[in-house]
Write a protein that holds these residues in place. Structure first.
Motif, PDB file in Angstrom:
ATOM      1  N   UNK A 149       0.831  -1.210   0.000  1.00 59.34           N
ATOM      2  CA  UNK A 149       0.000   0.000   0.000  1.00 59.34           C
ATOM      3  C   UNK A 149       0.865   1.259   0.000  1.00 59.34           C
ATOM      4  N   UNK A 150       1.954   1.226   0.770  1.00 62.70           N
ATOM      5  CA  UNK A 150       2.872   2.370   0.783  1.00 62.70           C
ATOM      6  C   UNK A 150       3.537   2.537  -0.579  1.00 62.70           C
ATOM      7  N   UNK A 151       3.936   1.440  -1.181  1.00 57.56           N
ATOM      8  CA  UNK A 151       4.586   1.509  -2.498  1.00 57.56           C
ATOM      9  C   UNK A 151       3.649   2.078  -3.560  1.00 57.56           C
ATOM     10  N   UNK A 152       2.369   1.785  -3.444  1.00 57.73           N
ATOM     11  CA  UNK A 152       1.403   2.342  -4.396  1.00 57.73           C
ATOM     12  C   UNK A 152       1.377   3.864  -4.295  1.00 57.73           C
ATOM     13  N   UNK A 153       1.455   4.390  -3.070  1.00 61.94           N
ATOM     14  CA  UNK A 153       1.492   5.833  -2.867  1.00 61.94           C
ATOM     15  C   UNK A 153       2.783   6.410  -3.444  1.00 61.94           C
ATOM     16  N   UNK A 154       3.902   5.742  -3.170  1.00 62.43           N
ATOM     17  CA  UNK A 154       5.193   6.219  -3.669  1.00 62.43           C
ATOM     18  C   UNK A 154       5.220   6.245  -5.197  1.00 62.43           C
ATOM     19  N   UNK A 155       4.622   5.248  -5.824  1.00 61.22           N
ATOM     20  CA  UNK A 155       4.612   5.205  -7.297  1.00 61.22           C
ATOM     21  C   UNK A 155       3.791   6.360  -7.869  1.00 61.22           C
ATOM     22  N   UNK A 156       2.667   6.657  -7.228  1.00 63.11           N
ATOM     23  CA  UNK A 156       1.862   7.806  -7.669  1.00 63.11           C
ATOM     24  C   UNK A 156       2.644   9.098  -7.538  1.00 63.11           C
ATOM     25  N   UNK A 157       3.366   9.235  -6.435  1.00 63.74           N
ATOM     26  CA  UNK A 157       4.148  10.447  -6.230  1.00 63.74           C
ATOM     27  C   UNK A 157       5.289  10.565  -7.233  1.00 63.74           C
ATOM     28  N   UNK A 158       5.967   9.458  -7.491  1.00 66.45           N
ATOM     29  CA  UNK A 158       7.064   9.484  -8.463  1.00 66.45           C
ATOM     30  C   UNK A 158       6.553   9.884  -9.841  1.00 66.45           C
ATOM     31  N   UNK A 163       9.381  11.687 -11.884  1.00 64.15           N
ATOM     32  CA  UNK A 163      10.636  11.094 -11.437  1.00 64.15           C
ATOM     33  C   UNK A 163      10.632   9.573 -11.551  1.00 64.15           C
ATOM     34  N   UNK A 164       9.565   9.026 -12.119  1.00 58.66           N
ATOM     35  CA  UNK A 164       9.455   7.566 -12.188  1.00 58.66           C
ATOM     36  C   UNK A 164      10.500   6.934 -13.106  1.00 58.66           C
TER      37      UNK A 164
END
Length: 289
Positions: A149-158, A163-164
């Protein structure tokens, strides 16, 4: 009810003040900006703009939730950190100004044009990793977290920060599976609150933030015991590490990293003059031994 921006802000401030919220003016403004789709500047320069019934209803809902001590960042779904704006929710820690000490130390150590490879352990919403990459265009990074769930948030932010293409995000257990001498920089804001202390925290943290990102075990140091030798393992010779700590953990965390073989270990204070970050390097002479 029909209200102007200025009257809505005033009413919101009073309601939050009555509810015992610490920073009612700031919280009210942040929620009004989102509810009424306005900027801070517009609230000041166009104070008599009317809110629609829908906007007031949204703000009213926000205020009810905040009075129940739900964090503003969860209510509006975003939080500013360093020079970036991050999406956040209940699955990640809300970025805090204290963590910016890590970013500041990293930017001092790595010039703007320098190419380097960084690792963020327990990446959460992407806070540290993305703040650094946004400032250092030649850098690349890997963020690891045990929470999907945290990684999903990080991917959206990137993706939203474009920056992805320089930030890889993977599910993992700290450094498991990573090779030796792989990174020029390792950063981490691990869980460091002693288990028995969590119930004494403010409701915004205790009731709304993920325990996985808070609970550091009986003395708050469990993560550092595992991380210190592993961070030194994956760092290149001469590489830098920087980890966030609790205000009373400096001596213990410094000792763990020295025991693991780190050099130039020191503690950096935050703006409140609390010990906040332990940093150091992997001895470059080890590669010659």
């Amino acid at each position: 009810m029909t209200l102007t921006l200025v009257k809505a802000w005033t009413a919101a401030k009073e309601r939050l003040k009555d509810a015992g919220i610490d920073q009612p003016a700031i919280d009210a403004r942040l929620m009004l900006e989102v509810a009424a789709d306005v900027t801070r500047t517009e609230i000041v320069t166009d104070p008599y703009r009317m809110l629609t019934a829908e906007q007031w209803a949204t703000l009213d809902d926000y205020l009810t939730r905040r009075a129940r001590r739900e964090p503003v960042s969860h209510i509006i779904g975003r939080k500013g950190f360093w020079k970036i704006l991050l999406q956040v929710n209940k699955n990640v820690l809300t970025p805090r100004p204290e963590t910016e000490v890590i970013v500041d130390e990293v930017l001092k150590a790595f010039p703007e044009t320098m190419a380097f490879n960084m690792l963020d352990l327990g990446v959460g919403s992407g806070t540290i990793l993305l703040a650094v990459l946004a400032e250092r265009p030649a850098a690349k990074g890997l963020g690891i977290d045990v929470s999907d769930e945290a990684l999903a948030v990080a991917r959206e932010n990137a993706a939203s920060l474009d920056l992805n293409n320089r930030a890889a995000l993977l599910r993992g257990d700290w450094t498991a599976g990573l090779g030796d001498d792989s990174f020029d920089l390792v950063v981490s804001n691990p869980p460091y609150i002693a288990s028995h202390v969590i119930e004494t925290l403010e409701p915004e943290v205790r009731d709304h933030e993920p325990r996985l990102a808070l609970d550091g075990g009986p003395d708050g140091l469990d993560a550092y015991r595992e991380l210190a030798p592993e961070i030194l393992r994956v760092l290149k010779a001469g590489g830098l590490f920087a980890v966030e700590i609790g205000y009373d953990q400096s001596a213990a965390v410094e000792a763990l990293f020295r025991q693991a073989g780190a050099s130039n270990v020191r503690t950096v204070k935050d703006l409140s003059t609390h010990d906040r970050v332990v940093t150091g390097v992997k001895n470059p002479l080890e590669s010659l031994a």
